[in-house]
Design a protein around this motif. Structure first.
Motif, mmCIF file in Angstrom:
data_model
loop_
_atom_site.group_PDB
_atom_site.id
_atom_site.type_symbol
_atom_site.label_atom_id
_atom_site.label_comp_id
_atom_site.label_asym_id
_atom_site.label_seq_id
_atom_site.Cartn_x
_atom_site.Cartn_y
_atom_site.Cartn_z
ATOM 1 N N LEU A 174 -51.944 43.915 122.558
ATOM 2 C CA LEU A 174 -51.504 45.229 123.020
ATOM 3 C C LEU A 174 -50.326 45.086 123.972
ATOM 4 C CD1 LEU A 174 -54.942 46.856 123.959
ATOM 5 C CD2 LEU A 174 -53.597 47.296 121.908
ATOM 6 N N PRO A 175 -49.531 46.143 124.093
ATOM 7 C CA PRO A 175 -48.520 46.132 125.142
ATOM 8 C C PRO A 175 -49.214 46.023 126.504
ATOM 9 C CG PRO A 175 -48.102 47.902 123.576
ATOM 10 C CD PRO A 175 -49.461 47.333 123.254
ATOM 11 N N VAL A 176 -48.619 45.293 127.402
ATOM 12 C CA VAL A 176 -49.229 45.051 128.715
ATOM 13 C C VAL A 176 -49.604 46.356 129.403
ATOM 14 C CG1 VAL A 176 -48.813 44.095 131.016
ATOM 15 C CG2 VAL A 176 -48.060 42.835 128.992
ATOM 16 N N ASP A 177 -48.729 47.362 129.317
ATOM 17 C CA ASP A 177 -48.990 48.615 130.030
ATOM 18 C C ASP A 177 -50.071 49.479 129.374
ATOM 19 O OD1 ASP A 177 -47.435 49.279 127.844
ATOM 20 O OD2 ASP A 177 -46.020 50.530 128.973
ATOM 21 N N SER A 178 -50.603 49.072 128.224
ATOM 22 C CA SER A 178 -51.664 49.824 127.543
ATOM 23 C C SER A 178 -53.050 49.228 127.746
ATOM 24 C CB SER A 178 -51.382 49.875 126.038
ATOM 25 O OG SER A 178 -50.190 50.533 125.760
ATOM 26 N N VAL A 179 -53.117 48.051 128.303
ATOM 27 C CA VAL A 179 -54.390 47.329 128.380
ATOM 28 C C VAL A 179 -55.447 48.100 129.164
ATOM 29 C CG1 VAL A 179 -55.538 45.250 129.216
ATOM 30 C CG2 VAL A 179 -53.364 45.072 127.994
ATOM 31 N N ALA A 180 -55.115 48.574 130.351
ATOM 32 C CA ALA A 180 -56.108 49.251 131.196
ATOM 33 C C ALA A 180 -56.682 50.478 130.495
ATOM 34 C CB ALA A 180 -55.495 49.626 132.539
ATOM 35 N N ALA B 263 -66.685 45.370 126.766
ATOM 36 C CA ALA B 263 -66.186 44.821 128.025
ATOM 37 C C ALA B 263 -65.031 43.878 127.723
ATOM 38 C CB ALA B 263 -67.293 44.072 128.760
ATOM 39 N N LEU B 264 -64.133 43.775 128.661
ATOM 40 C CA LEU B 264 -63.024 42.835 128.522
ATOM 41 C C LEU B 264 -63.555 41.429 128.755
ATOM 42 C CD1 LEU B 264 -59.964 42.504 128.158
ATOM 43 C CD2 LEU B 264 -59.742 42.748 130.631
ATOM 44 N N ALA B 265 -63.388 40.567 127.767
ATOM 45 C CA ALA B 265 -63.913 39.209 127.859
ATOM 46 C C ALA B 265 -62.834 38.196 128.186
ATOM 47 C CB ALA B 265 -64.594 38.819 126.554
ATOM 48 N N ASP B 266 -61.603 38.463 127.766
ATOM 49 C CA ASP B 266 -60.528 37.500 127.975
ATOM 50 C C ASP B 266 -59.189 38.205 127.847
ATOM 51 O OD1 ASP B 266 -59.408 34.965 128.438
ATOM 52 O OD2 ASP B 266 -59.231 34.567 126.293
ATOM 53 N N VAL B 267 -58.232 37.759 128.650
ATOM 54 C CA VAL B 267 -56.860 38.260 128.577
ATOM 55 C C VAL B 267 -55.939 37.058 128.619
ATOM 56 C CG1 VAL B 267 -55.090 39.690 129.667
ATOM 57 C CG2 VAL B 267 -57.477 40.371 129.820
ATOM 58 N N GLY B 268 -55.024 36.998 127.665
ATOM 59 C CA GLY B 268 -54.061 35.903 127.622
ATOM 60 C C GLY B 268 -52.875 36.172 128.540
ATOM 61 N N GLU B 269 -51.949 35.264 128.532
ATOM 62 C CA GLU B 269 -50.721 35.421 129.304
ATOM 63 C C GLU B 269 -49.782 36.379 128.572
ATOM 64 O OE1 GLU B 269 -49.844 34.162 132.328
ATOM 65 O OE2 GLU B 269 -51.933 33.500 132.433
ATOM 66 N N PRO B 270 -49.161 37.293 129.305
ATOM 67 C CA PRO B 270 -48.203 38.216 128.666
ATOM 68 C C PRO B 270 -47.039 37.462 128.016
ATOM 69 C CG PRO B 270 -48.729 38.922 130.893
ATOM 70 C CD PRO B 270 -49.323 37.562 130.731
ATOM 71 N N THR B 271 -46.658 37.931 126.827
ATOM 72 C CA THR B 271 -45.524 37.375 126.096
ATOM 73 C C THR B 271 -44.734 38.528 125.493
ATOM 74 O OG1 THR B 271 -46.875 35.462 125.495
ATOM 75 C CG2 THR B 271 -44.857 35.787 124.255
ATOM 76 N N ASP B 272 -43.479 38.626 125.826
ATOM 77 C CA ASP B 272 -42.608 39.668 125.275
ATOM 78 C C ASP B 272 -43.190 41.062 125.421
ATOM 79 O OD1 ASP B 272 -40.724 37.744 124.467
ATOM 80 O OD2 ASP B 272 -41.794 37.429 122.568
ATOM 81 N N GLY B 273 -43.806 41.342 126.565
ATOM 82 C CA GLY B 273 -44.339 42.675 126.828
ATOM 83 C C GLY B 273 -45.690 42.964 126.221
ATOM 84 N N ARG C 37 -53.409 53.331 118.297
ATOM 85 C CA ARG C 37 -53.061 54.387 119.259
ATOM 86 C C ARG C 37 -52.312 53.846 120.470
ATOM 87 N NH1 ARG C 37 -58.213 55.779 117.995
ATOM 88 N NH2 ARG C 37 -59.032 55.109 120.000
ATOM 89 N N HIS C 38 -52.411 52.554 120.694
ATOM 90 C CA HIS C 38 -51.753 51.938 121.852
ATOM 91 C C HIS C 38 -50.655 50.961 121.436
ATOM 92 C CE1 HIS C 38 -55.449 53.571 123.592
ATOM 93 N NE2 HIS C 38 -54.663 53.795 124.615
ATOM 94 N N ASP C 39 -50.107 51.166 120.240
ATOM 95 C CA ASP C 39 -48.993 50.350 119.731
ATOM 96 C C ASP C 39 -49.312 48.862 119.680
ATOM 97 O OD1 ASP C 39 -47.311 52.597 119.371
ATOM 98 O OD2 ASP C 39 -46.832 52.579 121.519
#
Length: 148
Positions: A72-78, A90-100, A130-132
């Motif tokens: 997902l785009p970083v700004d859509s995650v929350a 529930a959120l189990a894991d989040v990787g490092e942002p890459t190209d937004g 819905r969140h690109d």
């Protein structure tokens, strides 16, 4: 032979026979992937059949930790995580942002069958769209002892 006769846990699940059982803890250290699908063209029923036939084998009447892998785009995650939480994800894991964008894993505990797997897969596809974002696939984990 009827579906109920082939899957003895089906009647128990349909009529609440699992009440009183504790929910699978998704943080257990002995969880192993028992089935996965990262191919949009593969049906959930086919993936689950493959999971039953492989090692470690999917224990069909037992709970799994169902995980969906998304980008997902970083700004859509929350927002996406908040929406998924309404369905007990529930959120189990989040990787490092890459190209937004960022890769993430949403998970919940449930008994998995082809119908519910397909519904959840569709739900995650809609959420991502819905969140690109995109859905990479899903997998399911069970305790190693349950798969033996």
């Amino acid at each position: 032979m009827s579906e109920a006769a082939r899957r003895p846990g089906l009647i128990r699940r349909l009529f609440g026979g699992r009440k009183g059982h504790s929910e699978l803890d998704p943080t257990r250290s002995d969880l192993v992937v028992v089935v996965s699908c990262f191919d949009d063209a593969e049906a959930c029923s086919a993936a689950l059949e493959r999971g039953v036939a492989s090692e470690p084998a999917l224990a069909v009447d037992e709970q799994v930790v169902l995980r969906h892998h998304l980008v997902l785009p970083v700004d859509s995650v929350a927002t996406a995580v908040s929406i998924a939480a309404q369905d007990h994800y529930a959120l189990a894991d989040v990787g490092e942002p890459t190209d937004g964008t960022v890769s993430l894993v949403l998970q919940r505990v449930q008994v998995l069958d082809a119908l519910h797997c397909s519904q959840e897969r569709s739900r995650m596809a809609g959420l991502a769209q819905r969140h690109d974002g995109t859905v990479l696939g899903w997998d399911a984990l069970q305790p190693a002892a349950a798969t033996e």
